[in-house]
Structure formats: C-alpha cells, structure tokens
Design an enzyme around this catalytic site. Structure first.
Site, short mmCIF file in Angstrom:
data_model
loop_
_atom_site.label_atom_id
_atom_site.label_comp_id
_atom_site.label_asym_id
_atom_site.label_seq_id
_atom_site.Cartn_x
_atom_site.Cartn_y
_atom_site.Cartn_z
N HIS A 46 3.20 -3.57 2.83
CA HIS A 46 3.80 -3.70 4.16
C HIS A 46 4.19 -5.15 4.45
CE1 HIS A 46 1.98 0.32 5.67
NE2 HIS A 46 3.16 0.47 5.12
N HIS A 129 -1.06 6.44 9.19
CA HIS A 129 -0.93 5.33 8.22
C HIS A 129 -0.80 5.94 6.82
CE1 HIS A 129 -1.96 1.96 5.60
NE2 HIS A 129 -1.56 1.18 6.61
N GLU A 131 -1.90 5.19 3.97
CA GLU A 131 -3.14 5.32 3.19
C GLU A 131 -3.94 6.53 3.66
OE1 GLU A 131 -5.79 1.87 2.88
OE2 GLU A 131 -7.43 3.26 2.43
N THR A 170 -9.35 1.66 3.74
CA THR A 170 -9.88 0.41 3.15
C THR A 170 -9.61 -0.83 4.01
OG1 THR A 170 -7.80 0.13 1.97
CG2 THR A 170 -9.60 1.21 0.77
N CYS A 200 -12.32 -2.59 1.78
CA CYS A 200 -12.28 -3.32 0.50
C CYS A 200 -12.73 -4.77 0.67
CB CYS A 200 -10.87 -3.25 -0.09
SG CYS A 200 -9.72 -4.33 0.76
N SER A 228 1.32 -3.67 9.11
CA SER A 228 0.24 -3.94 8.16
C SER A 228 -1.10 -3.77 8.87
CB SER A 228 0.39 -5.37 7.62
OG SER A 228 -0.85 -5.83 7.12
N ASN A 230 -4.26 -4.17 7.83
CA ASN A 230 -5.28 -5.23 7.71
C ASN A 230 -4.88 -6.47 8.50
OD1 ASN A 230 -4.65 -7.61 5.61
ND2 ASN A 230 -3.51 -5.79 5.00
N SER A 273 -0.94 -8.55 2.61
CA SER A 273 0.41 -8.34 2.05
C SER A 273 1.38 -9.46 2.41
CB SER A 273 0.95 -6.98 2.51
OG SER A 273 0.69 -6.77 3.88
S1 SF4 Z 1 -6.12 -4.61 1.06
FE1 SF4 Z 1 -5.52 -5.04 -1.04
S2 SF4 Z 1 -7.42 -4.87 -2.29
FE2 SF4 Z 1 -7.77 -3.92 -0.28
S3 SF4 Z 1 -7.36 -1.75 -0.67
FE3 SF4 Z 1 -5.47 -2.67 0.17
S4 SF4 Z 1 -4.29 -3.25 -1.64
FE4 SF4 Z 1 -6.39 -2.89 -2.31
#
Ligand code: SF4
Length: 316
Positions: A46, A129, A131, A170, A200, A228, A230, A273
């Site tokens: 992303h 999302h 994922e 994650t 993660c 994104s 995260n 990302s």
């Molecule tokens: S943030 Fe990066 S390491 Fe974590 S699950 Fe997503 S792609 Fe994989």
C-alpha cells in the site's frame, strides 16, 4: 533569514519491512524474467510511490484476476489472497507468483490447522482490508467470524463456544488487540490462540519506537499511505501515547507547515510500506525550513529477510 532550531526525532525501526521488501523484489524479478507486462492483483504494497515506480517498469495493477489475460504472469500482493484466487489462476493455467508475506501465510496455516481440528475461527481484523479478506478466504464461508473491537465480542454467535480459536491481522495496534483478546478470553474461556496475537515483528517494533518517541515530543508525522493499515495504526499509537499532533503524510508536499508553527521538536516515522526516499524527502523539507538537530530513537534492530519464491530464483 535565520532558521529556528528544531530537534527531529527519527524512529528506528521505521519504513520498509522484510515482507514489503520481498514483495517489491518479486515484481521487479518477474519483470526481468518474463518481461513486461506483468500483472499484479491489488497494489503490491500500500504505497502509491512504490506502485507508480513499478508501473513505469511495466507492471499492470488490477483488482481482480478476471482483468488479467491468460498468457501473462500475475503476482498476488503482500497482503495475501483468498484460496479461490490461486485456484482460479491454476485452472486458467496462468503463471502466478504469490508475494503474500510469509508472516501472513503463517496465519493462513494457523487458520487451516485449527479448522482441520474442528474449531471455528474468530479473526481480529479490519473489515474489507485485503489481508482480512485473504485470511478469511482460506476457509469455507462461515468458518471465520470477524471482530474489529472488544465490543464486537459480545455480539458474536459461534456454533460452539467451546470449539473456537482466534487469529489476527498482522498490522493491528498491539494494545487495542490485547483488549480484544482479553474480551475473547473472558467470554470464551476455552478459546485457543497464538501466544499473544499474530501481529508481526515489524508492526510491533514500529509501534514501540513511536511510543518511545512520544516521551520526547508532542508532534509526530507518520509517512505512509491512507490505505496502509500499519501506518494508520502508528498515527493512533502516537496520539494515544501523548502526541497532541500526530498526522499521516504521504510525502513532503502533504506537510501542513501552518499546523507545525511554533514547534521545537517533532518525531518522524514511516509505515512498513513507505520507501526511504520519501522519508528522506520529509527530513530534507524540515532541513530547508529549520536548523535541524537529528536524534535517532532506536528501540529495536531488525535483520529479518525473506527469500523470493524459487520460480524467480531460476532462469526463464
Ligand atoms: S507489515 Fe511487513 S512483515 Fe509485517 S506482515 Fe505485513 S508485509 Fe509482513
């Protein structure tokens, strides 16, 4: 004109994680192995800058497999795909490469293992999302119940409360997820799950660095894309940790300089990302306007690396 002094706190780690690095490498190696065009289902990661750069090299981004011709390779994004997608590609005898992050694949395997043991799954994640869609799509419809918040836990109706397991996206907030896990454990004492959650290492480390940075400054910029997960969590973590100004920016042009008037320090981090070139662009923009002193806030050292799939390690 003399520049005002500014301390720039730089979070470490920040930016690219091993899964993103691998996914981008997969597209680049596929282009060099098979030539352009190579199709990519969904944004490989992303980030618009990354996607545009790969598009310039001959990658074609689509949302669905139906948009790809049979005779060109297709790559599945780092977020993972429902099982039906590679199955459809195989049926059409397409060349496909799965760039799903190995840490997402690990969650897929967990879900399958629990399902094989007769357990229904609860997934903690964000509805819609990619994922979450990909992970839920590893099991037959109805086998994964999605919860987003601790409040959601009260309203779910599993088949058998004693035969449940949970998995997570994650890239969630570590602290918010702990609350949801606690609610699940309280309502379903027999529920089985990973030791803590499936968040993660990269997500965890970036959130820790943000918390440490928030002890030093009340302003923070997170470099990342609006889609994104995260990156958005880093903004929330920063705000929760005490930053009265925590903002997501895609690049230097997005910085609201007016809102930053009068500050003497700011923290900079970047989602998993966001490429280093955009981080440097933001740092340089501050250097243009301020007399900058840099300080790195390092809370972890990362040396994770994932191999690309074998098909790309062999000549065409
Ligand atoms: S943030 Fe990066 S390491 Fe974590 S699950 Fe997503 S792609 Fe994989």
């Amino acid at each position: 004109m003399t520049k005002s002094p500014l301390t720039l706190y730089l979070a470490a780690p920040r930016g690219f994680c091993a899964g993103v690095d691998r996914a981008i490498k997969i597209v680049e190696m596929a282009l060099s192995k098979w030539g352009a065009p190579v199709y990519v289902r969904h944004e490989i990661v992303h980030n618009k800058y990354v996607v545009d750069a790969l598009r310039d090299q001959g990658a074609v981004f689509v949302e669905e497999l139906d948009e790809c011709p049979d005779d060109r390779p297709v790559i599945f994004s780092a977020h993972g795909v429902p099982k039906a997608v590679p199955a459809a590609a195989a049926k059409r005898e397409m060349i496909y490469v799965d760039a799903t992050c190995p840490l997402v694949s690990k969650v897929h395997i967990e879900a399958e293992r629990h399902h094989a043991n007769g357990l229904q799954m609860v997934m903690i994640g964000h509805a819609g999302h990619p994922e979450t869609v990909g992970t839920m799509g590893q099991l037959p419809e109805g086998e994964v119940i999605l919860v987003e918040t601790a409040d959601d836990v009260a309203s779910i109706a599993p088949r058998d409360p004693n035969k449940l397991a949970f998995i997570t996206q994650t890239t969630l907030s570590v602290d918010d997820t702990a609350d949801v896990v606690a609610a699940l454990n309280a309502r379903f004492p027999a529920i089985i799950g990973p030791h803590k959650e499936d968040i993660c290492y990269a997500t965890t480390n970036r959130q820790e660095a943000v918390k440490a940075m928030a002890t030093k400054t009340k302003a923070m910029l997170v470099i990342g894309a609006p889609n994104s997960s995260n990156s958005k969590r880093l903004v929330e973590v920063g705000a929760k940790a005490g930053c009265s100004y925590a903002q997501l920016v895609q690049r230097a042009a997005d910085i609201d300089w007016r809102a930053l008037e009068g500050i003497d320090s700011i923290g900079i981090t970047a989602g998993a990302s966001a490429p280093e070139v955009l981080i440097n662009e933001v740092i340089d923009a501050f250097k243009d306007r301020y007399d900058v002193t840099e300080e790195v806030i390092e809370t972890a050292v990362e040396n994770v690396e994932f191999k690309v799939p074998r098909v790309l390690r062999t000549p065409a």
